[in-house]
Design an enzyme around this catalytic site. Structure first.
Site, short mmCIF file in Angstrom:
data_model
loop_
_atom_site.label_atom_id
_atom_site.label_comp_id
_atom_site.label_asym_id
_atom_site.label_seq_id
_atom_site.Cartn_x
_atom_site.Cartn_y
_atom_site.Cartn_z
N HIS A 76 5.75 1.71 -4.56
CA HIS A 76 6.94 0.96 -5.13
C HIS A 76 6.98 1.38 -6.67
CE1 HIS A 76 9.91 -2.13 -6.47
NE2 HIS A 76 10.07 -1.97 -5.27
N GLU A 96 10.03 -2.38 2.75
CA GLU A 96 10.75 -1.80 3.74
C GLU A 96 10.02 -1.59 4.91
OE1 GLU A 96 11.57 1.72 1.40
OE2 GLU A 96 13.61 1.08 1.01
#
Length: 362
Positions: free
Chosen positions: A253, A308
């Protein structure tokens, strides 16, 4: 000739583009705060209408109740369904993802509704209509007395969802409703700073969301899990992918240097979703090995599970078509986009960064 480069970081990393009361991402501690509450606490105690009320109240500095939001969104879904022929006219020949963008861009103010509710209420109606059209079926009318989560599942799937399924989607909508100054929120705020209306701002936000580096990774997560296939294949498949230098979807991320806090919230939601058909033990084994392999390959760079990975598993378990994952993300994030756009408009300040010119000089 010597060109002097700006010392500002590329990608605006670490640059505060706005002051906000809406959400805060602590990448070092792995914490997400939405309007004063940790995301895990919100997901446990509030539904989508509740977190939307928090965001809108904070953005406008006016108290908005959860009951009021629920009523406004129910009415907005009815308005959007009545205008579907006009909205869908702009989507002819387009995919679900692209059709959603065109239909959102075609929204306009509705009598008796504020623009925030018009947009957030229209999103699930548009998503449901596009999914049904792709199946060769007619759009399903909304149920104005239902929650946003329940009605979204009805209109997308064409059946009456179980209570556990509604709760799972509600958790997802809360968890991804806002997330600091991400790319799509920044895009929405830039447009709002020009004093353009909310419809233009949210269209810009959705356009940014469709990029694979922002909101487009859940579907590839499922493709990765399908490609691995079996427990015996986890280690050889992952090792080979890393050797080829491939990116493993659902990991790493831009902000978090530890585990994305939203990942655990969604993993718990999947665990509660009895009889969903989701192979959580297999996915968890894949996750554990990938985290281990990434630590071995890049011990100096933390690449942990992001939202995700479990988003893909949850939405797939809810029988939402993969092509609709990005629009469903927008159903949730529209709450944050509209709040940020209002907050930005209230400042009256145009967002106008500078650039470092590195081209030739005359």
């Amino acid at each position: 000739m010597t060109i002097q480069l700006s010392k500002s970081p590329a990608g605006l990393d670490g640059i505060a583009a706005a002051e906000t009361v809406l959400s805060h991402v602590d990448g070092q501690q792995g914490e997400l705060i939405i309007a004063g509450a940790r995301v895990a606490d919100l997901a446990a105690a509030s539904g989508f209408e509740g977190v939307t009320a928090r965001l809108w109240s904070a953005a406008t500095r006016r108290s908005v109740s959860e009951a009021d939001v629920r009523a406004r969104l129910g009415l907005a879904r009815q308005h959007a369904f009545a205008r579907l022929p006009e909205l869908l006219a702009a989507t002819a020949g387009l995919s679900i993802i692209d059709g959603f963008r065109a239909a959102v861009a075609a929204l306009r103010p509705e009598a008796g509704l504020d623009d925030e509710a018009t947009i957030v209420g229209a999103c699930p109606v548009i998503a449901g209509a596009l999914v049904q059209r792709a199946r060769g079926a007619q759009p399903i009318p909304p149920g104005p007395d239902l929650s946003q989560a329940a009605d979204t599942l009805r209109m997308v799937r064409g059946d009456t969802p179980a209570d556990g399924e509604v709760a799972a989607l509600d958790t997802y909508l809360v968890t991804v409703s806002d997330h600091g100054m991400n790319a799509s929120t920044f895009a929405a705020r830039v447009v709002a700073s020009t004093q353009a209306d909310l419809f233009a701002s949210i269209t810009a936000g959705y356009c940014a969301l469709t990029g694979p580096l922002h909101g487009g990774a859940p579907e590839p997560v499922l493709e990765m899990l399908n490609a691995i296939g079996t427990r015996e294949n986890i280690k050889p498949w992952v090792d080979a992918a890393l050797l080829r230098g491939e990116r493993l979807m659902g990991f790493g991320h831009r902000i978090y240097r530890v585990r994305d806090p939203r990942a655990d919230v969604l993993k718990a939601a999947i665990e509660r979703l009895a009889g969903s058909g989701a192979d959580l033990p297999f996915a968890s084994e894949v996750e554990a090995y990938i985290r281990q392999a990434l630590r071995r390959k890049n011990p100096e760079r933390v690449l942990d599970t992001n939202v995700e990975f479990f988003t893909a598993i949850l939405l797939d378990a809810l029988k939402i078509p993969r092509q609709a994952f990005t629009p469903i993300f927008a159903v949730a994030r529209a709450a944050g986009w509209t709040a940020h756009a209002r907050e930005q408009q209230r400042t009256g300040r145009l967002i106008r960064p500078s650039s470092a010119y590195i081209g030739p000089k005359p």
